[in-house]
Design a protein around this motif. Structure first.
Motif, PDB file in Angstrom:
ATOM      1  N   GLU A 102       4.024  11.694  -3.909  1.00 30.50           N
ATOM      2  CA  GLU A 102       3.142  10.410  -4.406  1.00 30.50           C
ATOM      3  C   GLU A 102       3.378  10.407  -5.917  1.00 30.50           C
ATOM      4  O   GLU A 102       3.119  11.423  -6.591  1.00 30.50           O
ATOM      5  CB  GLU A 102       1.982  10.492  -4.059  1.00 30.50           C
ATOM      6  CG  GLU A 102       1.031   9.394  -4.642  1.00 30.50           C
ATOM      7  CD  GLU A 102       1.571   8.064  -4.562  1.00 30.50           C
ATOM      8  OE1 GLU A 102       1.950   7.517  -3.651  1.00 30.50           O
ATOM      9  OE2 GLU A 102       1.695   7.322  -5.656  1.00 30.50           O
TER      10      GLU A 102
ATOM     11  N   VAL B 185       9.647  10.769  -7.110  1.00 35.68           N
ATOM     12  CA  VAL B 185      11.046  10.830  -6.555  1.00 35.68           C
ATOM     13  C   VAL B 185      11.988  10.264  -7.258  1.00 35.68           C
ATOM     14  O   VAL B 185      11.657   8.959  -7.342  1.00 35.68           O
ATOM     15  CB  VAL B 185      10.989  10.621  -4.849  1.00 35.68           C
ATOM     16  CG1 VAL B 185      12.390  10.772  -4.321  1.00 35.68           C
ATOM     17  CG2 VAL B 185       9.995  11.730  -4.076  1.00 35.68           C
TER      18      VAL B 185
ATOM     19  N   GLU C 267       5.058  -2.079   4.128  1.00 39.06           N
ATOM     20  CA  GLU C 267       4.635  -3.591   4.185  1.00 39.06           C
ATOM     21  C   GLU C 267       6.161  -4.516   4.380  1.00 39.06           C
ATOM     22  O   GLU C 267       5.940  -5.296   5.222  1.00 39.06           O
ATOM     23  CB  GLU C 267       4.008  -3.794   2.894  1.00 39.06           C
ATOM     24  CG  GLU C 267       3.822  -5.368   2.430  1.00 39.06           C
ATOM     25  CD  GLU C 267       4.788  -5.778   1.495  1.00 39.06           C
ATOM     26  OE1 GLU C 267       5.508  -6.822   1.971  1.00 39.06           O
ATOM     27  OE2 GLU C 267       5.110  -5.377   0.637  1.00 39.06           O
TER      28      GLU C 267
ATOM     29  N   ARG D 292      -1.132   0.218  -2.865  1.00 36.54           N
ATOM     30  CA  ARG D 292      -1.810  -1.272  -3.020  1.00 36.54           C
ATOM     31  C   ARG D 292      -3.240  -1.514  -2.434  1.00 36.54           C
ATOM     32  O   ARG D 292      -3.747  -2.612  -2.344  1.00 36.54           O
ATOM     33  CB  ARG D 292      -0.825  -2.062  -2.564  1.00 36.54           C
ATOM     34  CG  ARG D 292       0.432  -2.371  -3.605  1.00 36.54           C
ATOM     35  CD  ARG D 292       1.553  -3.311  -3.055  1.00 36.54           C
ATOM     36  NE  ARG D 292       2.418  -2.461  -2.356  1.00 36.54           N
ATOM     37  CZ  ARG D 292       3.370  -2.964  -1.609  1.00 36.54           C
ATOM     38  NH1 ARG D 292       3.507  -4.201  -1.447  1.00 36.54           N
ATOM     39  NH2 ARG D 292       4.222  -2.171  -0.760  1.00 36.54           N
TER      40      ARG D 292
ATOM     41  N   VAL E 130      -1.782  -5.175   5.010  1.00 33.95           N
ATOM     42  CA  VAL E 130      -2.176  -3.856   5.287  1.00 33.95           C
ATOM     43  C   VAL E 130      -1.501  -3.404   6.360  1.00 33.95           C
ATOM     44  O   VAL E 130      -1.271  -2.442   6.860  1.00 33.95           O
ATOM     45  CB  VAL E 130      -3.565  -3.561   4.756  1.00 33.95           C
ATOM     46  CG1 VAL E 130      -3.994  -2.052   5.257  1.00 33.95           C
ATOM     47  CG2 VAL E 130      -3.949  -3.861   3.327  1.00 33.95           C
TER      48      VAL E 130
ATOM     49  N   TRP F  27      -8.788  -8.231   1.882  1.00 29.61           N
ATOM     50  CA  TRP F  27      -9.175  -8.503   3.634  1.00 29.61           C
ATOM     51  C   TRP F  27      -8.652  -7.944   4.420  1.00 29.61           C
ATOM     52  O   TRP F  27      -7.533  -7.416   4.416  1.00 29.61           O
ATOM     53  CB  TRP F  27      -9.058 -10.073   3.463  1.00 29.61           C
ATOM     54  CG  TRP F  27      -9.796 -11.172   2.916  1.00 29.61           C
ATOM     55  CD1 TRP F  27     -11.333 -11.478   3.191  1.00 29.61           C
ATOM     56  CD2 TRP F  27      -9.350 -11.638   1.930  1.00 29.61           C
ATOM     57  NE1 TRP F  27     -11.414 -12.102   2.275  1.00 29.61           N
ATOM     58  CE2 TRP F  27     -10.436 -12.753   1.392  1.00 29.61           C
ATOM     59  CE3 TRP F  27      -8.118 -12.053   1.255  1.00 29.61           C
ATOM     60  CZ2 TRP F  27     -10.552 -13.453   0.398  1.00 29.61           C
ATOM     61  CZ3 TRP F  27      -8.037 -12.949   0.303  1.00 29.61           C
ATOM     62  CH2 TRP F  27      -9.139 -13.606  -0.255  1.00 29.61           C
TER      63      TRP F  27
HETATM   64  C1  6YU Z   1      -3.994  -7.318   3.338  1.00 34.13           C
HETATM   65  C2  6YU Z   1      -5.006  -8.525   1.805  1.00 34.13           C
HETATM   66  N1  6YU Z   1      -4.134  -8.918  -0.395  1.00 34.13           N
HETATM   67  C3  6YU Z   1      -3.805  -8.453  -2.869  1.00 34.13           C
HETATM   68  C4  6YU Z   1      -3.106  -7.848  -3.758  1.00 34.13           C
HETATM   69  C5  6YU Z   1      -1.806  -6.982  -3.435  1.00 34.13           C
HETATM   70  C6  6YU Z   1      -1.611  -6.874  -2.188  1.00 34.13           C
HETATM   71  N2  6YU Z   1      -2.178  -7.027   0.239  1.00 34.13           N
HETATM   72  P1  6YU Z   1       2.129   0.831  -1.188  1.00 34.13           P
HETATM   73  O1  6YU Z   1       2.574   0.430  -2.326  1.00 34.13           O
HETATM   74  O2  6YU Z   1       0.592   1.017  -0.962  1.00 34.13           O
HETATM   75  O3  6YU Z   1       2.442   2.461  -1.130  1.00 34.13           O
HETATM   76  C7  6YU Z   1       3.451   2.896  -1.794  1.00 34.13           C
HETATM   77  C8  6YU Z   1       3.514   4.246  -2.767  1.00 34.13           C
HETATM   78  O4  6YU Z   1       4.756   4.539  -2.916  1.00 34.13           O
HETATM   79  C9  6YU Z   1       2.691   3.992  -3.796  1.00 34.13           C
HETATM   80  O5  6YU Z   1       1.342   4.893  -3.711  1.00 34.13           O
HETATM   81  C10 6YU Z   1       3.402   4.018  -4.912  1.00 34.13           C
HETATM   82  O6  6YU Z   1       2.785   4.896  -5.933  1.00 34.13           O
HETATM   83  C11 6YU Z   1       4.267   5.154  -4.362  1.00 34.13           C
HETATM   84  N3  6YU Z   1       5.701   5.091  -5.115  1.00 34.13           N
HETATM   85  C12 6YU Z   1       6.539   4.225  -5.384  1.00 34.13           C
HETATM   86  N4  6YU Z   1       7.424   4.818  -6.018  1.00 34.13           N
HETATM   87  C13 6YU Z   1       7.800   6.114  -5.755  1.00 34.13           C
HETATM   88  C14 6YU Z   1       8.576   7.276  -5.994  1.00 34.13           C
HETATM   89  N5  6YU Z   1       9.694   7.259  -6.814  1.00 34.13           N
HETATM   90  N6  6YU Z   1       8.334   8.326  -5.556  1.00 34.13           N
HETATM   91  C15 6YU Z   1       6.869   8.802  -4.945  1.00 34.13           C
HETATM   92  N7  6YU Z   1       6.282   7.787  -4.800  1.00 34.13           N
HETATM   93  C16 6YU Z   1       6.550   6.464  -5.095  1.00 34.13           C
HETATM   94  N8  6YU Z   1      -2.969  -6.893   2.442  1.00 34.13           N
HETATM   95  O7  6YU Z   1      -3.824  -6.985   4.599  1.00 34.13           O
HETATM   96  N9  6YU Z   1      -5.003  -8.024   2.981  1.00 34.13           N
HETATM   97  O8  6YU Z   1      -6.148  -9.112   1.416  1.00 34.13           O
HETATM   98  C17 6YU Z   1      -4.027  -8.323   0.750  1.00 34.13           C
HETATM   99  C18 6YU Z   1      -3.327  -8.342  -1.487  1.00 34.13           C
HETATM  100  C19 6YU Z   1      -3.358  -8.180  -5.227  1.00 34.13           C
HETATM  101  C20 6YU Z   1      -1.147  -6.071  -4.579  1.00 34.13           C
HETATM  102  C21 6YU Z   1      -2.471  -7.409  -1.284  1.00 34.13           C
HETATM  103  C22 6YU Z   1      -3.205  -7.380   1.165  1.00 34.13           C
HETATM  104  C23 6YU Z   1      -0.910  -6.215   0.770  1.00 34.13           C
HETATM  105  C24 6YU Z   1      -1.152  -4.789   0.842  1.00 34.13           C
HETATM  106  O9  6YU Z   1      -2.042  -4.279  -0.090  1.00 34.13           O
HETATM  107  C25 6YU Z   1       0.207  -4.253   1.035  1.00 34.13           C
HETATM  108  O10 6YU Z   1       1.026  -4.791   1.982  1.00 34.13           O
HETATM  109  C26 6YU Z   1      -0.068  -2.807   1.464  1.00 34.13           C
HETATM  110  O11 6YU Z   1      -1.106  -1.919   0.987  1.00 34.13           O
HETATM  111  C27 6YU Z   1       1.285  -2.060   1.451  1.00 34.13           C
HETATM  112  O12 6YU Z   1       1.246  -0.821   1.840  1.00 34.13           O
HETATM  113  P2  6YU Z   1       2.540   0.325   1.679  1.00 34.13           P
HETATM  114  O13 6YU Z   1       2.253   1.637   2.146  1.00 34.13           O
HETATM  115  O14 6YU Z   1       3.673  -0.384   2.223  1.00 34.13           O
HETATM  116  O15 6YU Z   1       2.802   0.335   0.003  1.00 34.13           O
HETATM  117  C28 6YU Z   1       2.687 -18.222   6.123  1.00 34.13           C
HETATM  118  C29 6YU Z   1       3.016 -17.112   5.559  1.00 34.13           C
HETATM  119  C30 6YU Z   1       2.346 -16.194   4.638  1.00 34.13           C
HETATM  120  C31 6YU Z   1       2.635 -14.751   4.610  1.00 34.13           C
HETATM  121  N10 6YU Z   1       1.879 -14.032   3.812  1.00 34.13           N
HETATM  122  C32 6YU Z   1       0.421 -14.170   4.076  1.00 34.13           C
HETATM  123  C33 6YU Z   1      -0.242 -12.974   4.230  1.00 34.13           C
HETATM  124  C34 6YU Z   1      -1.072 -12.625   2.835  1.00 34.13           C
HETATM  125  C35 6YU Z   1      -1.154 -11.446   2.357  1.00 34.13           C
HETATM  126  N11 6YU Z   1      -2.136 -11.349   1.577  1.00 34.13           N
HETATM  127  C36 6YU Z   1      -2.295 -10.650   0.599  1.00 34.13           C
HETATM  128  C37 6YU Z   1      -3.749 -10.951  -0.103  1.00 34.13           C
HETATM  129  C38 6YU Z   1      -4.297 -10.230  -0.542  1.00 34.13           C
HETATM  130  C39 6YU Z   1      -5.428 -10.758  -1.520  1.00 34.13           C
END
Ligand code: 6YU
Length: 498
Positions: free
Chosen positions: A35, A239, A459, A43, A469, A60
């Protein structure tokens, strides 16, 4: 057997953690997560404003019901309020539109009635629904959701609202601008002109009334991490490059090169870095480079910014039953979701606020939402500048010149070097195939090189729950399962011997 297989997971967000959990439970003992930052969760990030728990990232559980693994885990860990657990709550089919009580304010300092803009609200909901219906039809009338909504609003307004006086009509169009800006936040896009119409229906909504984590979303991370062996995660370990192989000759392992120079040899690597990071760093992250179809999908898919601005007050300026505050700019061009002069008028992109509830827990706290380039510009400003802009905004819309925030705190997802934005959307020209390409492991099937060297989760690799999420969690499990089934079905000769 599995015991000797070396697996490196890049990124300790929910996708990486989910993959590690599934692998460890399936008997893989040689799993580690690298990480970049000093924390897990990515996120999912819970913070504090004074003594109040706030969510900097995910807010949410979208669609909390039996089919949602985040809901099931949160329930199992005892992280939810009792109301969220009721069958009524789980069964509620909101179609993504929350049954919220809104207070509406206009830029001339008037508090509007909900009915004042209900023609606009009804039309907008109708068109958003229709926008989802072009899926797989190959006949969408416009390339993007923005064009479709604007043109349909103009046509239908001319017919339906012909008896309204011009001021009322104009107000409807300004209200629709506010709704377009809200939709930019939901989609994580700068403008609906960048959101594809043909694939808009690709995103699927689960039943259930969206709920929050009273103790913070990170409780989910803490509980999942507690099930992993100590020391599985290496923090502050970015990485830099993954050396894989697409030829038969070099059948050896993948070499993971870290920024500190350390080289780690792995049989399999699961990459979970955000799409925003991949867009910027794919050319240095993969050696040899990614196959073109995968690269093009990374470039084509959208990854925009959605930020929050938390604002705390001594006393509320909204009604006690209010869940959301909507702002309508009356002096703006009608039907716009982009601000012409970002530096001067970025604040116009903020569509409104959600009210943190219950007040016994949060006091008088609201969360403003702002997407797009305006949001990215906001990140460059000082805390005082943001506070001033918010104060002036609220004073203007309420007509009350003495309202003063007690505290302000904003997120800055665009300038986070490991995320570079908020979450993904299907941009103009994208289809399901782009998401398929995102999740495809390296090397491609059909090549003679050793299979499943690099796998992709996160994601932006989920076909219908991208940007969430639960989508991210499911992709972590999916890639772990891919390895589990590979080792339970493959010939012994394919097993790495180390
Ligand atoms: C949800 C919600 N929500 C608001 C805001 C945001 C997001 N989401 P990660 O990024 O978590 O992990 C990757 C890791 O990799 C990270 O720790 C890095 O540090 C690391 N990394 C990067 N480069 C690296 C390297 N080179 N070496 C080593 N490590 C490295 N989701 O369910 N409810 O309310 C919200 C919201 C402000 C920013 C959200 C919400 C999105 C989620 O947060 C997100 O998808 C996941 O946490 C991602 O997890 P991950 O593991 O993939 O990546 C019709 C139609 C419409 C379509 N859309 C509608 C849906 C609405 C989406 N809602 C979002 C809304 C809010 C408010």
């Amino acid at each position: 057997g599995n015991r000797n297989v070396n697996i490196v997971i890049v990124g300790c967000g929910i996708a990486g953690i989910a993959a590690a959990n599934r692998l460890v439970k399936s008997g893989f003992n040689n799993v580690r997560i690298l990480e970049a930052t000093g924390r897990s969760g990515g996120r999912i990030k819970t913070g504090r404003l004074g003594d109040k728990v706030i969510e900097i990232g995910a807010n949410w559980i979208h669609g909390p019901s039996e089919g949602n693994p985040v809901f099931c885990l949160a329930r199992q860990y005892g992280l939810l309020d009792p109301e969220a657990l009721t069958p009524e709550n789980q069964a509620l089919d909101t179609g993504g539109h929350l049954p919220w009580v809104s207070n509406i304010f206009s830029s001339s300092g008037r508090k509007l009635n909900v009915e004042d803009i209900s023609p606009a609200a009804e039309l907008f909901t109708e068109l958003l629904g229709e926008s989802s219906e072009f899926q797989n039809q190959k006949g969408e009338p416009y390339p993007c959701v923005g064009d479709f909504i604007r043109s349909e609003v103009r046509q239908r307004a001319a017919e339906r609202w012909k008896d309204l006086d011009s001021a009322t009509r104009s107000l409807q169009l300004c209200a629709i601008s506010s709704m377009l800006k809200r939709e930019c936040c939901i989609n994580g896009a700068h403008s609906l002109d960048e959101v594809g119409l043909g694939a808009f229906g690709q995103y699927k909504i689960l039943p259930g009334l969206d709920c929050t984590f009273p103790g913070g979303y990170e409780g989910l991370i803490t509980n999942l991490m507690a099930e992993l062996p100590d020391g599985l995660v290496s923090y502050n370990r970015p990485v830099r490059c993954l050396h894989w192989s697409n030829t038969e000759e070099k059948q050896d392992s993948v070499t993971v090169e870290c920024e500190d120079g350390e080289r780690i040899v792995a049989d399999h690597v699961i990459v979970t870095v955000p799409l925003g990071y991949l867009k910027r760093h794919h050319s240095s992250l993969f050696q040899p480079p990614l196959p073109l179809h995968k690269l093009h999908s990374i470039q084509r898919l959208g990854f925009g910014t959605n930020n929050k601005i938390f604002v705390e007050f001594d006393a509320p300026w909204w009604d006690a039953d209010c869940d959301a505050i909507q702002l309508v700019w009356e002096d703006e061009d009608e039907l716009v979701d982009q601000v012409p002069d970002v530096q001067r008028s970025w604040i116009k992109k903020l569509f409104g606020f959600t009210v943190a509830k219950p007040i016994e827990r949060y006091g008088h706290l609201v969360c403003g939402w702002i997407a797009g380039h305006e949001s990215e510009y906001m990140e460059t400003l000082s805390e005082q500048e943001v506070t001033l802009a918010i104060t002036q905004l609220i004073r203007r819309f309420t007509g009350n010149p003495s309202i003063t925030p007690r505290r302000v705190l904003r997120s800055r997802w665009f300038h986070d070097p490991w995320t570079n934005g908020s979450y993904s959307h299907l941009a103009t020209g994208c289809s399901e195939q782009d998401l398929e390409n995102m999740m495809e492991p390296l090397p491609q099937k059909g090549l003679k090189a050793r299979p499943l060297q690099v796998l992709f989760a996160g994601e932006a690799t989920h076909l219908c729950y991208f940007s969430t999420v639960h989508g991210a969690l499911l992709t972590g499990w999916r890639e772990a399962d891919r390895l589990v089934s590979h080792y339970s079905s493959s010939h012994p000769s394919e097993r790495p011997t180390s």
